[in-house]
Design a protein around this motif. Structure first.
Motif, PDB file in Angstrom:
ATOM      1  N   UNK A  49       0.939  -1.456   0.055  1.00  0.00           N
ATOM      2  CA  UNK A  49       0.072  -0.075  -0.036  1.00  0.00           C
ATOM      3  C   UNK A  49       0.999   1.113   0.066  1.00  0.00           C
ATOM      4  N   UNK A  50       0.725   2.075  -1.101  1.00  0.00           N
ATOM      5  CA  UNK A  50       1.399   3.287  -1.166  1.00  0.00           C
ATOM      6  C   UNK A  50       0.785   4.155  -1.219  1.00  0.00           C
ATOM      7  N   UNK A  51       0.868   5.442  -0.289  1.00  0.00           N
ATOM      8  CA  UNK A  51       0.016   6.746  -0.722  1.00  0.00           C
ATOM      9  C   UNK A  51       1.213   7.852  -0.890  1.00  0.00           C
ATOM     10  N   UNK A  52       0.644   8.989  -1.779  1.00  0.00           N
ATOM     11  CA  UNK A  52       1.277   9.889  -2.134  1.00  0.00           C
ATOM     12  C   UNK A  52       0.435  11.049  -2.371  1.00  0.00           C
ATOM     13  N   UNK A  53       0.953  12.426  -2.376  1.00  0.00           N
ATOM     14  CA  UNK A  53       0.159  13.731  -2.818  1.00  0.00           C
ATOM     15  C   UNK A  53       0.397  13.844  -4.271  1.00  0.00           C
ATOM     16  N   UNK A  54      -0.446  14.108  -5.315  1.00  0.00           N
ATOM     17  CA  UNK A  54      -0.030  14.749  -6.413  1.00  0.00           C
ATOM     18  C   UNK A  54      -0.367  16.193  -6.347  1.00  0.00           C
ATOM     19  N   UNK A  57      -5.669  20.833  -7.626  1.00  0.00           N
ATOM     20  CA  UNK A  57      -4.733  21.446  -6.985  1.00  0.00           C
ATOM     21  C   UNK A  57      -3.986  20.257  -6.131  1.00  0.00           C
ATOM     22  N   UNK A  58      -4.695  19.356  -5.577  1.00  0.00           N
ATOM     23  CA  UNK A  58      -4.061  18.213  -4.844  1.00  0.00           C
ATOM     24  C   UNK A  58      -4.925  17.064  -5.140  1.00  0.00           C
ATOM     25  N   UNK A  59      -4.388  15.865  -4.945  1.00  0.00           N
ATOM     26  CA  UNK A  59      -5.091  14.629  -5.186  1.00  0.00           C
ATOM     27  C   UNK A  59      -4.502  13.558  -4.439  1.00  0.00           C
ATOM     28  N   UNK A  60      -5.265  12.725  -4.007  1.00  0.00           N
ATOM     29  CA  UNK A  60      -4.626  11.351  -3.163  1.00  0.00           C
ATOM     30  C   UNK A  60      -4.164  10.404  -4.473  1.00  0.00           C
ATOM     31  N   UNK A  61      -3.052   9.852  -4.373  1.00  0.00           N
ATOM     32  CA  UNK A  61      -2.701   8.717  -5.064  1.00  0.00           C
ATOM     33  C   UNK A  61      -2.442   7.750  -4.349  1.00  0.00           C
ATOM     34  N   UNK A  62      -3.329   6.456  -4.455  1.00  0.00           N
ATOM     35  CA  UNK A  62      -3.122   5.272  -3.509  1.00  0.00           C
ATOM     36  C   UNK A  62      -2.814   4.194  -4.297  1.00  0.00           C
ATOM     37  N   UNK A  88      -0.370  -3.135 -10.508  1.00  0.00           N
ATOM     38  CA  UNK A  88      -0.475  -1.917  -9.832  1.00  0.00           C
ATOM     39  C   UNK A  88      -1.724  -1.229  -9.844  1.00  0.00           C
ATOM     40  N   UNK A  89      -2.857  -1.253  -9.016  1.00  0.00           N
ATOM     41  CA  UNK A  89      -4.148  -0.477  -9.098  1.00  0.00           C
ATOM     42  C   UNK A  89      -4.149   0.691  -8.439  1.00  0.00           C
ATOM     43  N   UNK A  90      -4.183   1.992  -9.045  1.00  0.00           N
ATOM     44  CA  UNK A  90      -3.815   3.156  -8.600  1.00  0.00           C
ATOM     45  C   UNK A  90      -5.306   4.005  -8.511  1.00  0.00           C
ATOM     46  N   UNK A  91      -5.449   4.434  -7.299  1.00  0.00           N
ATOM     47  CA  UNK A  91      -6.688   5.371  -7.121  1.00  0.00           C
ATOM     48  C   UNK A  91      -6.360   6.547  -7.062  1.00  0.00           C
ATOM     49  N   UNK A  92      -7.119   7.430  -7.621  1.00  0.00           N
ATOM     50  CA  UNK A  92      -6.860   8.773  -7.741  1.00  0.00           C
ATOM     51  C   UNK A  92      -8.122   9.521  -6.862  1.00  0.00           C
ATOM     52  N   UNK A  93      -8.061  10.193  -6.068  1.00  0.00           N
ATOM     53  CA  UNK A  93      -9.214  10.986  -5.288  1.00  0.00           C
ATOM     54  C   UNK A  93      -8.702  12.409  -5.120  1.00  0.00           C
ATOM     55  N   UNK A  94      -9.540  13.571  -5.472  1.00  0.00           N
ATOM     56  CA  UNK A  94      -9.128  14.878  -5.048  1.00  0.00           C
ATOM     57  C   UNK A  94      -9.047  15.125  -3.697  1.00  0.00           C
ATOM     58  N   UNK A  95      -8.164  16.074  -3.184  1.00  0.00           N
ATOM     59  CA  UNK A  95      -8.103  16.329  -1.972  1.00  0.00           C
ATOM     60  C   UNK A  95      -8.436  17.849  -1.873  1.00  0.00           C
TER      61      UNK A  95
END
Length: 358
Positions: free
Chosen positions: A272-277, A288-293, A350-357
Motif C-alpha cells: 500500500x503506497x500513498x502519495x500527494x499529487x 490542486x491536490x489529489x490522493x494517489x493510492x 498496480x491498481x492506482x486510486x486517484x481522489x481529489x483532496x
C-alpha cells in the motif's frame, strides 16, 4: 509553478494558466504573444524569455508549424491537428499533438500542444469514465429485470414443494429455491451501490488502508506480506469511509487470491503506497491536490484476455469469481470524483486510486 510577470498576469489569456495542456498564443508569423504556465514548465524557460520569440524555434521541424499558421491566417481551416516534437532545455525532445486554431482576437492564433503520453492517458480516463457510466446503467437495469421474475420463480417453487410428496421432486424444488436465493444475493450486490446512501465524514486514508490490511491478514495469516509505504502528510478529506474501505478491500482481496501460488511459497507481497499529487488532471478536471493510492502485488498479472474489461461487471479472471469486486470499487471511487487505473505485467500489478483532496 513559476509566477508570471505583471504584464502577463493582466493578459486576456490569463485563464489559460489553469489548463494542464501547453498553450501559446502567437501572431500569424509565429511570434509568441502569450505562453501559459504549463508550456513554461515543459520548455524549462521562463515565459518572459518565450514571449516575443518565434514559437517555431522550439520545434524540431518548424516548417510544419509555419504552414499551419499560414492556413489559420487565411481562414483555410477552423483548426488543424498534427504530431510533432518540441525541444526542451536540458531534456530530450517531447512528442506532442499540435492543435492550431484561430483566437477570438484578430491576428492572433492559439497553438495547443498535448504531450502524446498525456493525450493517451486522457483518452484512457475518458474511456474508463464512460465505461463506468454505461456499466452503472446496465447493471441497474439488468438487476431490476432479473429481480422482478425471481420472486415469482421462488414463490412458485415453494408452493410446488408443499404439493408434492415424492422426495426426489422435493429435492428438485429445493434446487430451484436455492438457486433463486443465490441469484437474489447476486442481484442485491449489483444494486447495493445505488441503494445505500452516501455517508460523508472525515476520512483518513491510512486508517482505511490499516483496516483493509488487518482484514486481509486475518484471512491470509501466513505466506503474505503487506508492506506500508505511507505519506503521512496527506490531509483528511470528506468522503464515505465505508465505501472506500470496501473499494480498497475488493482490490486487495483480488490481489491476495491471485497470489495463491506465491502464498504457498511464502513469497507473496502486497504494498500500500500513498502519495500527494499536485496540479494534476484526471477525469477532465484539474485539481490542486489529489490522493494517489497504489495497491501493488507481485502476482501473475491480469490475463491479457480481460485487461481491457476488468472493470466490466461479471468479468473475472478467477474460476468462481463473481466479477463484481472491481466494478463496485470503481463505482465507489467515482462517487468521490476519483478514478481507478490498472497497470499490469507478470510479476507486478498496480491498481492506482486517484481522489481529489481539499
Amino acid at each position: 509553478m513559476t509566477t508570471a510577470p505583471a504584464a502577463l498576469r493582466s493578459s486576456p489569456y490569463q485563464a489559460l494558466d489553469l489548463l494542464a495542456t501547453l498553450v501559446a498564443v502567437v501572431h500569424g508569423d509565429g511570434t509568441v504573444v502569450f505562453a501559459n504556465a504549463a508550456l513554461e514548465d515543459a520548455l524549462g524557460i521562463s515565459r518572459r524569455s518565450i514571449a516575443g520569440t518565434a514559437l517555431g524555434g522550439f520545434f524540431t521541424e518548424p516548417a510544419q508549424l509555419r504552414n499551419a499558421l499560414g492556413g489559420a491566417g487565411t481562414n483555410a481551416f477552423a483548426a488543424l491537428r498534427y504530431d510533432a516534437w518540441i525541444r526542451r532545455a536540458g531534456h530530450d525532445p517531447l512528442p506532442v499533438h499540435v492543435i492550431v486554431a484561430q483566437a477570438d482576437r484578430p491576428g492572433e492564433i492559439i497553438v495547443e500542444l498535448l504531450p502524446l503520453e498525456q493525450q493517451a492517458r486522457q483518452e484512457r480516463e475518458e474511456r474508463l469514465i464512460d465505461q463506468a457510466r454505461a456499466n452503472k446503467e446496465l447493471v441497474r437495469n439488468l438487476a431490476h429485470e432479473i429481480k422482478n421474475p425471481l420472486g415469482g420463480i421462488r414463490g412458485a417453487a415453494q408452493l410446488l414443494q408443499m404439493e408434492v410428496e415424492s422426495r426426489d421432486l422435493i429435492e428438485y424444488t429445493q434446487v430451484i429455491i436455492h438457486e433463486a436465493d443465490r441469484l437474489q444475493t447476486l442481484v442485491d450486490r449489483l444494486l447495493a451501490p445505488h441503494r445505500r446512501p452516501h455517508v460523508v465524514g472525515d476520512v483518513n486514508i491510512h486508517e482505511v488502508c490499516e483496516r483493509v490490511r488487518s482484514l486481509i491478514l486475518a484471512e491470509f495469516p501466513r505466506g503474505l506480506e503487506i508492506v506500508r509505504d505511507y505519506d503521512t502528510s496527506i490531509p483528511e478529506f470528506r468522503g464515505d469511509r465505508e465505501q472506500l474501505i470496501q473499494a480498497v478491500l475488493n482490490i486487495a482481496h483480488n490481489a491476495a487470491q491471485a497470489l495463491a501460488e506465491r502464498i504457498a511459497e511464502g513469497a507473496a507481497r502486497i504494498a500500500f503506497r500513498t502519495r500527494v499529487l499536485r496540479q494534476v488532471t484526471f477525469g477532465k478536471q484539474r485539481y490542486r491536490l489529489a490522493l494517489e493510492l497504489h495497491v501493488i502485488d507481485n502476482g501473475p498479472g491480469v490475463p491479457d484476455s480481460i485487461k481491457d474489461r476488468i472493470f466490466y461487471p461479471l468479468v473475472s479472471g478467477r474460476d468462481g469469481g463473481s466479477g463484481l469486486g472491481l466494478t463496485l470499487a470503481q463505482t465507489f471511487v467515482q462517487q468521490h470524483h476519483g478514478l481507478i487505473e490498472c497497470d499490469s505485467v507478470p510479476g507486478r500489478t498496480d491498481f492506482k486510486l486517484l481522489i481529489p483532496l481539499p
